[in-house]
Design a protein around this motif. Structure first.
Motif, PDB file in Angstrom:
ATOM      1  N   ALA A   1       0.822  -1.224   0.000  1.00 38.27           N
ATOM      2  CA  ALA A   1       0.000   0.000   0.000  1.00 38.27           C
ATOM      3  C   ALA A   1       0.852   1.269   0.000  1.00 38.27           C
ATOM      4  N   ASP A   2       1.984   1.243   0.707  1.00 37.05           N
ATOM      5  CA  ASP A   2       2.805   2.460   0.774  1.00 37.05           C
ATOM      6  C   ASP A   2       3.610   2.698  -0.503  1.00 37.05           C
ATOM      7  N   LYS A   3       3.471   1.759  -1.464  1.00 38.41           N
ATOM      8  CA  LYS A   3       4.191   1.914  -2.740  1.00 38.41           C
ATOM      9  C   LYS A   3       3.244   2.083  -3.923  1.00 38.41           C
ATOM     10  N   LEU A   4       1.946   2.207  -3.657  1.00 37.39           N
ATOM     11  CA  LEU A   4       0.957   2.311  -4.742  1.00 37.39           C
ATOM     12  C   LEU A   4       0.585   3.771  -4.992  1.00 37.39           C
ATOM     13  N   TYR A   5       0.760   4.211  -6.244  1.00 41.47           N
ATOM     14  CA  TYR A   5       0.457   5.586  -6.642  1.00 41.47           C
ATOM     15  C   TYR A   5      -0.648   5.550  -7.713  1.00 41.47           C
ATOM     16  N   PRO A   6      -1.910   5.785  -7.369  1.00 41.14           N
ATOM     17  CA  PRO A   6      -2.973   5.766  -8.379  1.00 41.14           C
ATOM     18  C   PRO A   6      -2.765   6.880  -9.419  1.00 41.14           C
ATOM     19  N   SER A   7      -2.975   6.528 -10.691  1.00 40.73           N
ATOM     20  CA  SER A   7      -2.707   7.495 -11.756  1.00 40.73           C
ATOM     21  C   SER A   7      -3.635   7.236 -12.939  1.00 40.73           C
TER      22      SER A   7
END
Length: 342
Positions: A303-309
């Motif tokens: 979760a701390d590495k997920l960047y929604p784009s």
């Protein structure tokens, strides 16, 4: 406080109708001279405002100050002749009239640095700036000087590194290199393409990203996608080596694509910019659809590495559609953020 699931766009946003033709990719400018400089800055402010209104966490210039994501950078370099054009096949997909490399390529002055300083002065949010990657640059030219794709790519990598260092000094938090060519020339990517990219990021302390997509929603790209079958496994060819690279973030296309989500396991440990918005349709995603894409990605990305784009740039869409898609992106990320924090 560091935000969980920080949202961003992959690149371009629609330009206002007074600056360029709406819903036309790479449209010519409607202004010139000082009016064009002012017009670009005004458009950048509008684009920034729309991102902030939508709740986008990592903002960009929306590429308002450039006409094309590759050639606007190249036209500021020595060694490239824009009058002497040749027809070449772009990414094995479509023909285009492109400039010719006629001598040693060099960067005589910063290209985007003043624009980045202008953006930095407008906002306290983290900012991301996109540059073309070396392999995508060589694929958008006719080389009549080096006669070697690899040699030219290494020269571009050095030039990009100069620009990136000055962008970092201007306050850019994430520098993203656009490499759609990584989805096409797999042998070259693994032989020298990723190494070239690492040369472009050498010495940077800010975060770096590589954006690998299946392209804008233009006919040549959508026709190509129809030939790829029920599973798009192109990422499988380049992810293992990217996972070992010095690049911090890998940006990819997920929503409405046929990329098997389990391929994300190949880049475990990297930060991942997950494309949760389809740029090839005017249909507006619901926040729940965005949330579903993110939930699927979370099976393979911490979760701390997920960047929604977004999957790619939104430039060819109408401003209303683009705005609605950004709203959906931010709202979908908020749903999943709440679930994670519960």
């Amino acid at each position: 406080m560091k935000i969980l699931l920080p949202t961003s766009t992959a690149g371009s946003l629609p330009k206002p109708s007074w600056l360029a033709e709406p819903e036309v990719l790479w449209s010519p400018w409607k202004l010139s001279g000082d009016a064009l400089v002012d017009g670009k800055h005004d458009a950048l402010k509008v684009s920034l405002h729309e991102q902030q209104q939508a709740g986008v966490d990592i903002v960009s210039d929306g590429e308002q100050t450039r006409q094309h994501f590759v050639t606007t950078f190249i036209e500021h370099l020595d060694g490239v002749d824009f009058e002497n054009r040749k027809n070449v096949r772009i990414r094995n997909r479509y023909d285009a009239s492109v400039p010719t490399v006629v001598g040693p390529v060099a960067r005589k002055a910063p290209v985007f640095v003043e624009d980045a300083k202008f953006l930095r002065a407008q906002t306290d949010k983290p900012i991301k700036w996109a540059l073309p990657g070396p392999m995508t640059m060589i694929d958008t030219l006719y080389d009549d000087h080096y006669k070697s794709r690899e040699k030219l790519a290494w020269e571009f990598a050095k030039i990009l590194n100069q620009e990136a260092k000055e962008l970092e000094a201007a306050g850019v938090n994430i520098i993203q290199f656009d490499e759609p060519a990584f989805n096409v020339f797999f042998d070259e990517v693994n032989d020298w393409g990723i190494a070239c990219l690492e040369r472009a990021i050498e010495g940077l302390k800010c975060e770096t990203a590589v954006h690998i997509c299946y392209g804008y929603g233009i006919k040549a790209n959508t026709d190509w996608k129809k030939t790829l079958g029920s599973e798009w496994r192109q990422y499988e060819e380049v992810f293992p080596k990217l996972q070992q690279s010095n690049i911090d973030i890998i940006s990819l296309e997920c929503h409405n694509s046929r990329v098997p989500i389990e391929l994300l396991a190949l880049i475990r440990g990297k930060k991942v910019m997950v494309g949760a918005i389809d740029v090839a349709t005017d249909d507006i995603e619901t926040p729940e659809e965005v949330a579903n894409t993110l939930r699927e990605a979370l099976k393979y990305v911490d979760a701390d590495k997920l960047y929604p784009s977004t999957n790619c740039g939104l430039a060819p869409l109408s401003r209303d559609v683009a705005r609605a898609k950004l709203n959906a992106l931010a709202q979908g990320a908020a749903i999943v953020r709440a679930e994670l924090n519960a």
